[in-house]
Structure formats: structure tokens, C-alpha cells
Motif scaffolding. Structure first.
Motif, PDB file in Angstrom:
ATOM      1  N   PHE A  53       0.886  -1.233   0.063  1.00 56.81           N
ATOM      2  CA  PHE A  53       0.002  -0.008   0.162  1.00 56.81           C
ATOM      3  C   PHE A  53       0.974   1.226   0.062  1.00 56.81           C
ATOM      4  N   ILE A  54       0.712   2.032  -1.048  1.00 55.19           N
ATOM      5  CA  ILE A  54       1.533   3.347  -1.063  1.00 55.19           C
ATOM      6  C   ILE A  54       0.579   4.629  -1.470  1.00 55.19           C
ATOM      7  N   GLY A  55       1.060   5.667  -0.911  1.00 51.78           N
ATOM      8  CA  GLY A  55       0.263   6.858  -1.010  1.00 51.78           C
ATOM      9  C   GLY A  55       0.394   7.811  -0.057  1.00 51.78           C
ATOM     10  N   SER A  56      -0.785   8.628   0.374  1.00 50.20           N
ATOM     11  CA  SER A  56      -0.771   9.628   1.198  1.00 50.20           C
ATOM     12  C   SER A  56      -1.614   9.137   2.526  1.00 50.20           C
ATOM     13  N   SER A  57      -1.780  10.119   3.072  1.00 51.66           N
ATOM     14  CA  SER A  57      -2.331  10.097   4.665  1.00 51.66           C
ATOM     15  C   SER A  57      -3.690   9.062   5.092  1.00 51.66           C
ATOM     16  N   SER A  58      -4.412   9.006   3.802  1.00 53.48           N
ATOM     17  CA  SER A  58      -5.515   7.861   4.037  1.00 53.48           C
ATOM     18  C   SER A  58      -5.307   6.523   4.349  1.00 53.48           C
ATOM     19  N   GLU A  71      -6.305 -11.201   4.418  1.00 57.19           N
ATOM     20  CA  GLU A  71      -6.158 -12.058   3.300  1.00 57.19           C
ATOM     21  C   GLU A  71      -5.117 -11.290   2.214  1.00 57.19           C
ATOM     22  N   TYR A  72      -4.921 -10.298   2.236  1.00 57.61           N
ATOM     23  CA  TYR A  72      -3.993  -9.629   1.460  1.00 57.61           C
ATOM     24  C   TYR A  72      -2.533  -9.520   1.869  1.00 57.61           C
ATOM     25  N   ALA A  73      -2.318  -9.688   3.332  1.00 59.99           N
ATOM     26  CA  ALA A  73      -1.154  -9.438   3.903  1.00 59.99           C
ATOM     27  C   ALA A  73      -0.471  -8.411   3.436  1.00 59.99           C
ATOM     28  N   PRO A  74      -1.064  -7.138   3.847  1.00 64.34           N
ATOM     29  CA  PRO A  74      -0.486  -5.679   3.361  1.00 64.34           C
ATOM     30  C   PRO A  74       0.562  -5.371   4.078  1.00 64.34           C
ATOM     31  N   LEU A  75       1.645  -4.453   3.337  1.00 67.82           N
ATOM     32  CA  LEU A  75       2.618  -3.800   3.815  1.00 67.82           C
ATOM     33  C   LEU A  75       2.398  -2.442   3.485  1.00 67.82           C
ATOM     34  N   TYR A 106      -3.130   5.145  -3.267  1.00 65.63           N
ATOM     35  CA  TYR A 106      -4.169   6.247  -2.676  1.00 65.63           C
ATOM     36  C   TYR A 106      -3.226   7.544  -2.657  1.00 65.63           C
ATOM     37  N   CYS A 107      -3.409   8.162  -3.873  1.00 63.79           N
ATOM     38  CA  CYS A 107      -2.355   9.421  -3.736  1.00 63.79           C
ATOM     39  C   CYS A 107      -3.242  10.309  -5.012  1.00 63.79           C
ATOM     40  N   VAL A 143      -2.219  -3.944 -10.307  1.00 62.33           N
ATOM     41  CA  VAL A 143      -1.960  -2.482  -9.592  1.00 62.33           C
ATOM     42  C   VAL A 143      -3.232  -1.888  -9.515  1.00 62.33           C
ATOM     43  N   TYR A 144      -3.764  -1.358  -8.483  1.00 64.74           N
ATOM     44  CA  TYR A 144      -5.050  -0.881  -8.069  1.00 64.74           C
ATOM     45  C   TYR A 144      -4.954   0.777  -7.717  1.00 64.74           C
ATOM     46  N   TYR A 145      -5.748   1.574  -8.360  1.00 68.27           N
ATOM     47  CA  TYR A 145      -5.987   2.679  -7.852  1.00 68.27           C
ATOM     48  C   TYR A 145      -6.987   3.331  -7.298  1.00 68.27           C
ATOM     49  N   VAL A 146      -7.260   3.539  -5.903  1.00 67.84           N
ATOM     50  CA  VAL A 146      -8.133   4.037  -5.207  1.00 67.84           C
ATOM     51  C   VAL A 146      -8.758   5.442  -5.767  1.00 67.84           C
ATOM     52  N   SER A 147      -9.756   5.631  -6.172  1.00 69.46           N
ATOM     53  CA  SER A 147     -10.071   6.910  -6.411  1.00 69.46           C
ATOM     54  C   SER A 147     -10.370   7.802  -5.360  1.00 69.46           C
TER      55      SER A 147
END
Length: 223
Positions: A53-58, A71-75, A106-107, A143-147
Motif C-alpha cells: 500500500f503506497i500513497g498519502s495519509s488515508s 487475506e491480502y497480507a498488506p505492507l 491512494y494518492c 496495480v489498483y488505484y483507489v479513487s
């Protein structure tokens, strides 16, 4: 020769201020955040993860991420206040050194908030540049981009955010292994941001807000 003690103290204070100011100027934005990531990895390099997970404060404020989406074993390598340009600048530290199966971004929201001159097209172009860097390193991963999200604090910027979302979504549809996760409409009620899903700053989400994201991510992100 007599020294005016007050004059001497003033010179010392100015000198200290200059040294501190000069030292701060030498460090680029978010230097402390990036050094913290480097220190964590130097102590123990992460191995048990699948999704970066990369991006900003959210993402930065999502303290229960690992528990919410196990289930996604996030970092999580997001850092608060960052723009897409910052993520690109620090790519060697926050994503190129890892070996994820998925990347979630999320950015772009801070890009819009940084200046009235940052249009939806500017955000879109910056995202494309970031995506190109990701693809150079990881040609085939998902790659997933969260709106960009609607928040009460930044509601006046909604037109530029919607424009960015629309352009990025259309781009995602034309790429292999690139997915757009739309959370904009899910966070609205009567065409306004739902105040109850935000913290007191009217910008960052509370648990109710993250629950909306969790539900949608589980629908879209491949395991």
C-alpha cells in the motif's frame, strides 16, 4: 574593548537560527518518513506480505490495515501529506525495493489541494508517470488505484478531483493488470460527503469510513 553582552547574545541567537534553518533546508520533504522506512527495513526486512500500500495519509492513518485485510497480507509504505510527485521521488525506498504481488495506491488528493493550478489533467499525468515507473519494475503484477475521496474539508475542490478520477479510470480500463477502485459515490449521501464517516478534521476517515473502503476493496482486489 568592551563587548555589549546583549549585542553578543543577539549574534549567537541569529547564528543558531541560521544553522538550524540551513540544516532543515538540506533535508528534502518527508525526509524523516523515508528514513523511518529505511530504519525499519534495516532492522528486519519485511518478508511476509503480498500487497504493498503506497500513497498519502488515508493509508498512513489506517492503523488497522493488517487486521482489516489480512487475506491480502498488506505492507503499508504510505506517508502523510505526500503527492504523486513525492511517491515518484521516493520510489526506490517505498516500492522498488520490495517484491509485492499487488500494489494499491491512494494518492493525488494532496496534489489537488497543493495549488489551484493543479487540474485533473495534471493529476492524471502524474499518475501515468508513477504507473510507468511501477511497470518498469513490476511488468505483470496487479496495480489498483483507489479513487480520490470526497471530504467535507475539500469539497470545494470536487470538480478537479472528479476530473482526475474520470481520466484515471478511463486509462485503467485500457491497461492490463491495472484496476480502478471507485469509492467516491460510496462516500456521498444526498450528493454531499457523509460527515459521520470522517474524523473531527473533516478530512481523514474514522472506522466507518474505512469500512466502506474495506468492503469495496474485497470486491475488487484479487487474492
Amino acid at each position: 574593548m568592551r563587548i555589549n553582552i546583549n549585542h553578543f547574545k543577539a549574534i549567537i541567537c541569529i547564528s543558531i537560527m541560521f544553522i538550524v534553518s540551513n540544516a532543515s533546508a538540506q533535508n528534502p520533504p518527508f525526509w524523516k518518513d523515508i528514513q523511518a522506512f529505511k530504519k525499519q527495513d534495516s532492522i528486519e526486512m519485511p518478508t511476509h506480505y503480498k500487497t504493498l500500500f503506497i500513497g498519502s495519509s488515508s493509508f498512513t492513518y489506517w492503523k488497522t490495515l493488517e487486521k482489516d485485510l489480512p487475506e491480502y497480507a498488506p505492507l503499508n509504505r504510505a506517508f502523510g501529506g505526500s503527492t504523486l510527485l513525492d511517491v515518484i521521488r521516493y520510489r526506490a525506498t517505498i516500492f522498488e525495493k520490495y517484491k509485492p504481488e499487488n500494489i494499491v495506491i491512494y494518492c493525488g488528493e494532496n496534489d489537488v489541494a497543493s495549488s489551484d493550478t493543479v487540474t485533473g489533467k495534471v493529476v492524471f499525468d502524474r499518475f501515468k508517470t508513477l504507473y510507468q515507473h511501477i511497470r518498469m519494475k513490476f511488468p505483470k503484477i496487479n496495480v489498483y488505484y483507489v479513487s480520490l475521496k470526497p471530504s467535507p474539508l475539500r469539497w470545494k475542490m470536487r470538480d478537479r478531483m472528479i476530473a482526475a478520477n474520470n481520466q484515471i479510470e478511463q486509462f485503467c480500463k485500457k491497461q492490463k493488470h491495472l484496476h480502478f477502485i471507485s469509492i467516491w459515490n460510496l462516500m456521498l449521501q444526498n450528493e454531499r460527503p457523509i460527515g459521520a464517516i470522517f474524523k473531527s478534521d473533516s478530512l481523514h476517515m474514522n472506522t466507518k469510513g474505512y469500512n466502506i473502503w474495506i468492503k469495496e476493496m474485497r470486491k475488487r482486489i484479487k487474492k
